[in-house]
Design an enzyme around this catalytic site. Structure first.
Site, PDB file in Angstrom:
ATOM      1  N   ASP A 145      -5.406  -5.078  13.700  1.00 40.56           N
ATOM      2  CA  ASP A 145      -4.841  -3.732  13.487  1.00 40.56           C
ATOM      3  C   ASP A 145      -3.542  -3.465  14.250  1.00 40.56           C
ATOM      4  OD1 ASP A 145      -7.002  -3.131  11.947  1.00 40.56           O
ATOM      5  OD2 ASP A 145      -7.882  -1.664  13.305  1.00 40.56           O
ATOM      6  N   CYS A 199     -11.424  -3.959 -10.694  1.00 42.21           N
ATOM      7  CA  CYS A 199     -11.722  -2.518 -10.781  1.00 42.21           C
ATOM      8  C   CYS A 199     -11.906  -2.087 -12.239  1.00 42.21           C
ATOM      9  CB  CYS A 199     -10.597  -1.697 -10.150  1.00 42.21           C
ATOM     10  SG  CYS A 199     -10.667  -1.650  -8.351  1.00 42.21           S
ATOM     11  N   CYS A 209     -13.363  11.392  -4.168  1.00 42.49           N
ATOM     12  CA  CYS A 209     -12.663  11.777  -2.942  1.00 42.49           C
ATOM     13  C   CYS A 209     -12.626  13.305  -2.790  1.00 42.49           C
ATOM     14  CB  CYS A 209     -11.239  11.217  -2.948  1.00 42.49           C
ATOM     15  SG  CYS A 209     -10.334  11.747  -1.469  1.00 42.49           S
ATOM     16  N   CYS A 225      -6.373  12.267   3.722  1.00 44.82           N
ATOM     17  CA  CYS A 225      -7.606  11.469   3.835  1.00 44.82           C
ATOM     18  C   CYS A 225      -8.411  11.926   5.061  1.00 44.82           C
ATOM     19  CB  CYS A 225      -7.243   9.998   3.930  1.00 44.82           C
ATOM     20  SG  CYS A 225      -8.671   8.947   4.246  1.00 44.82           S
TER      21      CYS A 225
END
Ligand code: SF4
Ligand code: SF4
Length: 363
Positions: A145, A199, A209, A225
């Site tokens: 990260d 997908c 979402c 988000c």
């Protein structure tokens, strides 16, 4: 002298020996995905995550190209570890008295430490292998990260998985509960091939979402988000996004929980990722009443520390407000007198929300 293909296969074997579940090799060239990054930053989609915007002396975004951030690198080794456990998904768990901490954060140890230790082991065994083979010591950099690199893109080109419409890496066998670690190396290796995007016509993640954080498939507006709002966002969370946060107090798993490729996701074999029981569906009132010392003790060695103490109290207050539970009015009353004005304001908002939900139900 071993061929690039031989070396690639050897490195992947060494990565599995180090305990990774998957490993692959990518080239270092810019990809079509890299081209979107500067515009994504320019559009303000990264919010307060300024570290994504670091630039070199010429003003170029470091993460936009390895040619900018690590021009010496010739290959990227991408390694993945499954962190799924047998706990229910957030979409099927908990009561209104409980919140949700993202699956990746309730582990026994912080994944950064776990992956970095395994990358170091890989680095050591690779160096030994190269020296034995007479290639000399390769240059390597390992990151979890923290590097000037968009791991997900290189994971795709290393064959780890495709980038789904929810922008997560998806592996056909393991699903998307994957931590990624990367090792840049000066070795010329034979890259793997990116997998097919599977997908298809599915839009479950986009539809589920709660804060409409996907402006389009394969694009994320991080500023909407819940993961960003509850972890990275300092200060007050915009009011229009608070109700969508529901009872998430650290991160959000919804767009992965609904993904069909995670229905049969296998469980992790890495004991460091087994859950701390109290952190699965944590009681909101318990979180809201933690002292600073208790916060440090409870979340030592977990990614939750990143939200900071007052950030977690803010999130717990909002979650309590969204629960509609009148039993939380007392603890919210006390939080509304908190020294931190952001916590106090969130608690005030939450009290008003509980009363509004109550009066709506009474009508
Ligand atoms: S993590 Fe949650 S808020 Fe973020 S995009 Fe996925 S479903 Fe939306
Ligand atoms: S939910 Fe559907 S569209 Fe979203 S990532 Fe999974 S398979 Fe792709």
């Amino acid at each position: 002298m071993p061929s690039p293909l031989h070396l690639s296969n050897e490195i992947k074997r060494l990565a599995l020996d180090a305990g990774f579940d998957l490993a692959g090799v990518s080239g270092v060239s810019d990809t079509s995905e890299h081209q979107f990054f500067p515009q994504w930053i320019a559009d303000g989609r990264a919010g307060d995550m300024r570290y994504l915007e670091t630039r070199n002396e010429a003003g170029h975004l470091k993460r936009a190209s390895l040619a900018i951030s690590a021009p010496w690198a010739r290959s990227v080794v991408v390694c993945a570890l499954n962190y799924n456990t047998d706990q229910p998904y957030s979409t099927h768990a908990g009561t209104t008295s409980q919140g949700w901490i993202s699956r990746y954060a309730w582990t026994q140890r912080d994944y950064h430490d776990v992956l970095l230790a395994k990358l170091r082991q890989l680095e050591t065994s690779l160096t030994a292998h190269c020296e034995q083979a007479g290639i000399g010591t390769p240059r390597t950099w390992c990151y979890v990260d923290t590097g000037p690199i968009i791991e997900r893109i290189f994971a795709k080109y290393a064959g780890i998985g495709w980038i789904g419409k929810n922008t997560c890496i998806l592996n056909q066998e393991l699903g998307s509960w994957l931590f990624l670690g990367v090792m840049l190396t000066s070795l010329e290796l034979t890259p793997d091939l990116p997998p097919t995007d599977r997908c298809g016509s599915c839009t479950r993640c986009l539809d589920a979402c709660p804060t409409n954080a996907f402006p389009a498939p394969y694009q994320l507006d991080a500023t909407k988000c819940i993961s960003y709002l509850t972890i990275e966002k300092r200060g007050a969370i915009p009011e229009d996004l608070r109700s969508g946060i529901g009872r998430q107090v650290f991160g959000c798993d919804i767009c992965q929980d609904v993904c069909p490729w995670n229905r049969q996701a296998p469980l992790t074999k890495t004991p460091e990722f087994f859950p701390r029981p109290k952190l699965v569906n944590p009681e909101l009132e318990w979180l809201a009443r933690l002292s600073l010392e208790e916060f440090r003790e409870v979340f030592r060695g977990t990614p939750v520390k990143r939200a900071k103490y007052t950030g977690l109290l803010r999130n717990a207050a909002i979650a309590m407000g969204n629960s509609g539970e009148e039993r939380f009015l007392t603890v919210l009353e006390s939080l509304s007198r908190h020294n931190d004005p952001i916590v106090a304001e969130a608690a005030d908002w939450a009290r008003r929300r509980i009363l509004a939900i109550g009066s709506d139900q009474g009508e």
